[in-house]
Design an enzyme around this catalytic site. Structure first.
Site, PDB file in Angstrom:
ATOM      1  N   CYS A   1     -38.908  83.941  86.415  1.00 27.25           N
ATOM      2  CA  CYS A   1     -38.293  82.625  86.172  1.00 27.25           C
ATOM      3  C   CYS A   1     -38.419  82.213  84.706  1.00 27.25           C
ATOM      4  CB  CYS A   1     -38.966  81.601  87.087  1.00 27.25           C
ATOM      5  SG  CYS A   1     -38.586  79.886  86.711  1.00 27.25           S
TER       6      CYS A   1
ATOM      7  N   CYS B   1     -40.028  78.780  84.288  1.00 27.82           N
ATOM      8  CA  CYS B   1     -41.457  78.863  84.590  1.00 27.82           C
ATOM      9  C   CYS B   1     -42.204  79.382  83.364  1.00 27.82           C
ATOM     10  CB  CYS B   1     -41.721  79.786  85.777  1.00 27.82           C
ATOM     11  SG  CYS B   1     -40.899  79.274  87.302  1.00 27.82           S
TER      12      CYS B   1
END
Length: 108
Positions: free
Chosen positions: A27, A30
């Site tokens: 991600c 993230c």
């Protein structure tokens, strides 16, 4: 932040005020907030205990909590969800801190 999995998740959220970050290694967003997370966790350490759950490793938990995008942050109080920051609002340190301010004990 504690690394959570399906075996540790329920016992982690069961008591007290907890924040779980739902994330994954791949991600991009993230990875963008990851360097800020230790500081955020330290800033709110008196209000919350922090955990991180990899949605790929614990897909059933992500599905159970209807996590559609990551990173997503859910605040739990004694095992019950009391707040959620969906991925579209979890792109910056400032957004995450503003969300946690809403649920910190100092705001009660």
């Amino acid at each position: 932040m504690k690394k959570l999995d399906k075996d540790r998740f329920d016992s982690f959220i069961n008591t007290g005020n907890k924040v779980v970050e739902f994330s994954a290694d791949w991600c991009v967003d993230c990875k963008r907030v990851a360097p800020d997370m230790p500081g955020i966790a330290a800033k709110f350490a008196s209000q919350f205990e922090f955990g991180e759950l990899d949605v790929d490793e614990s897909r059933t938990i992500a599905e159970e909590y209807n996590v559609k995008g990551i990173p997503a942050f859910i605040v739990f109080k004694d095992g019950k969800e009391v707040g959620r920051l969906p991925s579209r609002y979890a792109k910056t340190k400032e957004q995450i801190e503003a969300f946690l301010e809403e649920y910190s004990e100092t705001k009660e």
